[in-house]
Design a protein around this motif. Sequence first.
Motif, PDB file in Angstrom:
ATOM      1  N   PHE A   4       0.868  -1.174   0.000  1.00  0.00           N
ATOM      2  CA  PHE A   4       0.000   0.000   0.000  1.00  0.00           C
ATOM      3  C   PHE A   4       0.903   1.221   0.000  1.00  0.00           C
ATOM      4  O   PHE A   4       1.611   1.489   0.976  1.00  0.00           O
ATOM      5  CB  PHE A   4      -0.930  -0.017   1.217  1.00  0.00           C
ATOM      6  N   ASP A   7      -1.563   4.854   0.264  1.00  0.00           N
ATOM      7  CA  ASP A   7      -2.877   4.237   0.453  1.00  0.00           C
ATOM      8  C   ASP A   7      -3.458   3.666  -0.843  1.00  0.00           C
ATOM      9  O   ASP A   7      -4.661   3.422  -0.943  1.00  0.00           O
ATOM     10  CB  ASP A   7      -3.876   5.219   1.080  1.00  0.00           C
ATOM     11  N   HIS A 155       2.939  -1.612   3.927  1.00  0.00           N
ATOM     12  CA  HIS A 155       2.647  -0.247   3.498  1.00  0.00           C
ATOM     13  C   HIS A 155       3.844   0.661   3.750  1.00  0.00           C
ATOM     14  O   HIS A 155       4.633   0.439   4.668  1.00  0.00           O
ATOM     15  CB  HIS A 155       1.364   0.300   4.128  1.00  0.00           C
ATOM     16  N   TYR A 208      -8.387   3.189   6.154  1.00  0.00           N
ATOM     17  CA  TYR A 208      -7.300   3.009   5.190  1.00  0.00           C
ATOM     18  C   TYR A 208      -7.613   1.823   4.283  1.00  0.00           C
ATOM     19  O   TYR A 208      -8.281   0.868   4.693  1.00  0.00           O
ATOM     20  CB  TYR A 208      -5.979   2.744   5.917  1.00  0.00           C
ATOM     21  N   LYS A 209      -7.108   1.871   3.053  1.00  0.00           N
ATOM     22  CA  LYS A 209      -7.366   0.777   2.127  1.00  0.00           C
ATOM     23  C   LYS A 209      -6.712  -0.523   2.588  1.00  0.00           C
ATOM     24  O   LYS A 209      -7.206  -1.609   2.287  1.00  0.00           O
ATOM     25  CB  LYS A 209      -6.901   1.151   0.724  1.00  0.00           C
ATOM     26  N   SER A 210      -5.623  -0.414   3.330  1.00  0.00           N
ATOM     27  CA  SER A 210      -4.996  -1.618   3.868  1.00  0.00           C
ATOM     28  C   SER A 210      -5.909  -2.301   4.886  1.00  0.00           C
ATOM     29  O   SER A 210      -5.966  -3.534   4.948  1.00  0.00           O
ATOM     30  CB  SER A 210      -3.654  -1.280   4.521  1.00  0.00           C
TER      31      SER A 210
END
Length: 229
Positions: A4, A7, A155, A208-210
């Motif tokens: 990531f 993000d 990330h 968060y996209k993670s």
Amino acid sequence: MNLFINDIPVQIVDALQKPDKREFNTVINAEVEPITRAKLLHRVWIKNAKISELEEILDVLDTTTFHGLVSLTLTVSNYEEVKSFVKNKFKIIRAAGGLVRKKDKILMIYRLKKWDLPKGKFEKEEKSKEAALREVEEECNIQVKLKKKICTTWHTYTMKKNRILKKTTWYAMDIVRDKDMKPQVEEDIEEVRWMTPKEVFHALDDSYKSIRFVFDRYFKKEKEKAAQV
């Protein structure tokens, strides 16, 4: 490898795996066409990516904001070599965390204006399972029981001019005791809350996209487990 960067989900996979073309808006064959910024839009799959191209892409993503790029998947023929290359570009920090369950509810924390899952860095000589348990219990003042691993995320961020790659191992956990549950304020946690799946769905819009990736992997595993019963 589930990266990531700013993000943006960047998945690096072995060329032996065949992604479904229907999942992408753009497919680029790096062997026969250039990779331009204009093509990095929506969900992109880059086939036959080389290390030189990957290095340029990582640098661009790390320094430029791509509002239209949703996700990026790269298939490479030399997966282990590419994975080592990525790791060598950064200082590696190891962390672990957990998705804690209480019947049909899941625990989330509110930190730095984002909904998140409890996690933290390893202490000296610690293993990933030990770090996950300790961090979850410390950040939420609860007791939990460790279950199966969900996934690993990587990330990137910059700290004191150093490029950091944080490897986080995620585990499913069951609550044992939450009578005295409270946020660890010294870790900037403002709130700890049990959420229904519907509430989690809405909270992920402010996350968060993670973290969304962790939930996706978790629910996928749960669906597969239910289908086997």
